[in-house]
Design a protein around this motif. Structure first.
Motif, PDB file in Angstrom:
ATOM      1  N   VAL A 142       0.853  -1.187   0.000  1.00  0.00           N
ATOM      2  CA  VAL A 142       0.000   0.000   0.000  1.00  0.00           C
ATOM      3  C   VAL A 142       0.895   1.245   0.000  1.00  0.00           C
ATOM      4  CG1 VAL A 142      -1.732   1.293   1.307  1.00  0.00           C
ATOM      5  CG2 VAL A 142      -1.829  -1.220   1.240  1.00  0.00           C
ATOM      6  N   HIS A 143       0.530   2.230  -0.803  1.00  0.00           N
ATOM      7  CA  HIS A 143       1.276   3.485  -0.816  1.00  0.00           C
ATOM      8  C   HIS A 143       0.789   4.405   0.305  1.00  0.00           C
ATOM      9  CE1 HIS A 143       2.485   7.434  -3.060  1.00  0.00           C
ATOM     10  NE2 HIS A 143       3.442   7.045  -2.253  1.00  0.00           N
ATOM     11  N   GLY A 144      -0.521   4.665   0.335  1.00  0.00           N
ATOM     12  CA  GLY A 144      -1.082   5.528   1.367  1.00  0.00           C
ATOM     13  C   GLY A 144      -2.091   4.768   2.202  1.00  0.00           C
ATOM     14  N   GLU A 145      -1.800   4.574   3.487  1.00  0.00           N
ATOM     15  CA  GLU A 145      -2.681   3.833   4.394  1.00  0.00           C
ATOM     16  C   GLU A 145      -3.662   4.796   5.067  1.00  0.00           C
ATOM     17  OE1 GLU A 145      -4.116   1.485   5.778  1.00  0.00           O
ATOM     18  OE2 GLU A 145      -3.074  -0.355   5.199  1.00  0.00           O
ATOM     19  N   THR A 146      -4.899   4.806   4.574  1.00  0.00           N
ATOM     20  CA  THR A 146      -5.874   5.719   5.164  1.00  0.00           C
ATOM     21  C   THR A 146      -6.251   5.324   6.590  1.00  0.00           C
ATOM     22  OG1 THR A 146      -7.656   4.468   4.095  1.00  0.00           O
ATOM     23  CG2 THR A 146      -6.852   6.449   2.968  1.00  0.00           C
ATOM     24  N   SER A 147      -6.022   4.062   6.965  1.00  0.00           N
ATOM     25  CA  SER A 147      -6.373   3.643   8.323  1.00  0.00           C
ATOM     26  C   SER A 147      -5.465   4.270   9.370  1.00  0.00           C
ATOM     27  CB  SER A 147      -6.321   2.116   8.441  1.00  0.00           C
ATOM     28  OG  SER A 147      -4.997   1.628   8.275  1.00  0.00           O
ATOM     29  N   THR A 148      -4.250   4.631   8.982  1.00  0.00           N
ATOM     30  CA  THR A 148      -3.296   5.207   9.933  1.00  0.00           C
ATOM     31  C   THR A 148      -2.827   6.602   9.536  1.00  0.00           C
ATOM     32  OG1 THR A 148      -1.355   4.290   8.790  1.00  0.00           O
ATOM     33  CG2 THR A 148      -2.410   2.897  10.461  1.00  0.00           C
TER      34      THR A 148
END
Length: 412
Positions: A142-148
């Motif tokens: 994943v490039h951008g982890e929206t969860s964190t």
């Protein structure tokens, strides 16, 4: 039974997706339907492919949307290159790394994982060393982890994977259109984006791109799968009948035939969604990639300034922060869902909670695409301050908006 006219409430959507849809995109979706093989429509298909290449900063031949939500693009990419028993490395730094793991396992991969603490990302050398150690066919990340709210650097991993003959597959659903995603420069072999985040298009398509290294794997399986050409192929088909692409809908070899010059029928294209994607891409390219990326950074700075001036703390390592998702630590003694509910019902603002170990501990405020506007930033800061006061939280009253306005009044 009589049903009332559809009348959804107006919301200010400040989540990590979906986000507010640009009004121009909504207008484009009302464009009259034409047949999917009408020359007018195939021209639109070609235009979308060309615009996606600009967005992805690639010269790849293949750049097109998979019909379905972002997950459909991820599954299409992975199921088309994974054969049972293939080694796949998945570095996990949030919820969506686990999703990659699950999809790979469903298609029979031997999955190896690396994990780091949520709120941080990997030193690229750690991932590269693991690629050298286990020699996977694929590294999926994943490039951008929206969860964190964290973003993994990729500029070194791709070159190392290329040197070690490993495919690099990247989930860039959250980052595409909001921050640089350099497919060719970073040696990314396959990449998946999403429409409902920084592109400000409704959910329902997953733009992807892949290079000739991925195409070679797909086409080798395509030849076996369909049992064509020579007696040797038929023998190999019998020997390897377990390794065919399992999905019909997500088979990239068939989608190549559909999006390529052959125009072989595979499915009925989502006509209005393609209109929407075309307009979203046109808006993005009119703004310019650099200007769009800088806009996201500018509004992020104002949002952070306001949050910190209010006395709230950001979650996660600032050095790896995702520019379009800001994670805020819930103050002690405050009921996080009550705050979200009051924001929604009293102000019409939606912000997000989080997943797993972070559920109830942080709020996630998205500033993506069309939602990433000055009036939205100021509105969410003012409303959040008011709601926190009503919940008895200790905040620096009146300072949030002033701090954000200071950023907006700076000379750029």
């Amino acid at each position: 039974m009589t049903y009332r006219d559809l009348n959804t409430p107006l919301r200010t959507i400040m989540t990590p997706g979906p986000v507010e849809v640009d009004p121009r995109v909504l207008r484009a979706m009302s464009t009259p339907i034409v047949g999917q093989f009408d020359p007018a429509f195939t021209t639109i298909m070609n235009e979308v492919m060309e615009m996606l290449r600009h967005l992805f900063q690639t010269k790849n031949k293949w750049a097109f949307p998979v019909d379905g939500t972002s997950r459909s693009g991820i599954e299409a990419m992975l199921c088309s290159v994974i054969e049972p028993g293939d080694k796949v490395l998945v570095p996990i730094f949030g919820r969506f790394g686990y999703l990659l793991t699950e999809i790979c396992e469903r298609y029979g991969a031997e999955v190896h994982t690396l994990e780091c603490e949520w709120g941080t990302v990997f030193d690229q050398k750690v991932i590269i060393d693991e690629v050298r150690r286990i020699s996977p066919k694929i590294t999926a990340i994943v490039h951008g982890e929206t969860s964190t709210g964290c973003m993994q650097p990729l500029d070194q991993i791709g070159a190392a994977c290329r040197e070690l003959d490993c495919l690099l597959i990247v989930d860039a659903v959250a980052t595409t259109g909001g921050t640089p995603v350099k497919v060719d420069e970073w040696f990314i072999d396959g990449l998946i984006a999403g429409t409902q985040k920084c592109l400000s298009v409704p959910s329902g398509m997953a733009p992807i791109t892949f290079n000739d290294r991925v195409e070679k794997v797909i086409n080798a399986r395509k030849k076996v799968e369909r049992g064509i050409s020579t007696d040797e192929d038929r023998i190999r088909e019998q020997q390897l009948n377990h390794s065919f692409i399992k999905s019909n809908y997500f088979d990239l070899s068939m989608l190549q035939d559909y999006w390529g010059p052959r125009r072989l029928n595979h499915h009925t294209e989502a006509t209005s969604m393609l209109y929407a994607l075309r307009e979203g891409l046109r808006i993005l390219l009119e703004e310019g990639l650099d200007a769009r990326f800088n806009r996201h950074l500018h509004h992020e700075r104002a949002l952070i300034a306001g949050i910190e001036a209010m006395g709230l703390a950001l979650y996660g390592n600032r050095e790896c922060k995702l520019p379009m998702v800001t994670c805020v630590t819930v103050p002690a003694g405050v009921e996080p869902e009550s705050v979200r509910s009051m924001l929604l019902h009293e102000f019409g603002i939606e912000i997000a909670s989080s997943f797993g170990p972070l559920h109830g501990k942080i709020w996630r405020i998205g500033s993506m695409g069309y939602s990433c506007r000055k009036e939205n930033i100021l509105f969410v800061l003012g409303a959040l301050e008011a709601v926190l006061i009503r919940h008895g939280a200790k905040v620096e009253t009146g300072k949030a908006l002033q701090a954000a306005l200071d950023v907006y009044q700076e000379k750029i």
